[in-house]
Design a protein around this motif. Structure first.
Motif, PDB file in Angstrom:
ATOM      1  N   UNK A  66      33.391   5.787 101.118  1.00 39.62           N
ATOM      2  CA  UNK A  66      33.015   4.697 102.027  1.00 39.62           C
ATOM      3  C   UNK A  66      33.895   3.462 101.886  1.00 39.62           C
ATOM      4  N   UNK A  67      34.739   3.402 100.872  1.00 40.94           N
ATOM      5  CA  UNK A  67      35.588   2.232 100.664  1.00 40.94           C
ATOM      6  C   UNK A  67      36.944   2.326 101.347  1.00 40.94           C
ATOM      7  N   UNK A  68      37.143   3.324 102.200  1.00 39.37           N
ATOM      8  CA  UNK A  68      38.411   3.460 102.913  1.00 39.37           C
ATOM      9  C   UNK A  68      38.651   2.226 103.794  1.00 39.37           C
ATOM     10  N   UNK A  69      39.898   1.824 104.045  1.00 37.83           N
ATOM     11  CA  UNK A  69      41.133   2.546 103.720  1.00 37.83           C
ATOM     12  C   UNK A  69      41.658   2.308 102.304  1.00 37.83           C
ATOM     13  N   UNK A  70      40.937   1.581 101.473  1.00 37.17           N
ATOM     14  CA  UNK A  70      41.433   1.323 100.118  1.00 37.17           C
ATOM     15  C   UNK A  70      41.209   2.563  99.252  1.00 37.17           C
ATOM     16  N   UNK A  71      42.298   3.158  98.752  1.00 41.36           N
ATOM     17  CA  UNK A  71      42.133   4.267  97.804  1.00 41.36           C
ATOM     18  C   UNK A  71      42.927   3.957  96.538  1.00 41.36           C
ATOM     19  N   UNK A  72      42.457   4.487  95.442  1.00 47.03           N
ATOM     20  CA  UNK A  72      43.111   4.236  94.148  1.00 47.03           C
ATOM     21  C   UNK A  72      43.530   5.545  93.503  1.00 47.03           C
TER      22      UNK A  72
END
Ligand code: HEC
Length: 108
Positions: free
Chosen positions: A48-54
């Motif tokens: 659910x935190x897209x577009x931030x990916x780690x």
């Protein structure tokens, strides 16, 4: 015999002392561990935190400043507290802050 033991203990101590040189301390491996444990549930493909990916080191280093503000700086409507469902421990925040202040790179 006893002298040899004392000498061996002394050498072992010397080695331990040298290994722990704080100047050489790297924070990035610990930052990665913190992110893997606390952020990946949302910040990986499909989360659910897209577009931030780690996923990669680069994903993390390119967002050093926003990682620091999202976890440490005062939360606000423009700066949501991360993780979204909680708060990092003070020890984890300290690691992220030291890493960020050192430069926020994979070598820091
Ligand atoms: C429960 C899910 C969840 C977890 C866990 C989570 N995030 Fe997030 N994250 C989100 C969502 C959703 C957004 C988008 C928020 C928005 O823009 O409203 C977001 C946005 C972000 C952003 C972008 C904010 C910006 O400046 O636009 C960063 C950076 C971030 N998260 C870092 C982290 C870090 C670091 C962690 C772990 C310490 C973490 N998140 C854990 C859900 C999560």
């Amino acid at each position: 015999m006893k002298k040899a033991l004392v000498f061996a203990a002394f050498v072992a101590l010397l080695f331990a002392a040298c290994k722990k040189d704080p100047v050489d301390e790297r924070y990035f491996p610990r930052v990665k561990e913190i992110i893997q444990a606390n952020c990946m549930s949302c910040h990986s493909p499909g989360g659910q935190g897209l577009p931030v990916i780690f996923e990669t080191d680069e994903d993390i280093t390119s967002r050093a400043a926003s990682i620091k503000s999202a976890t440490i700086d005062p939360a606000s409507p423009q700066n949501k507290r991360m993780p979204l469902d909680g708060e990092l421990s003070q020890a984890d925040k300290d690691v992220i802050l030291k890493w960020f202040e050192k430069g926020g790179r994979a070598t820091d």
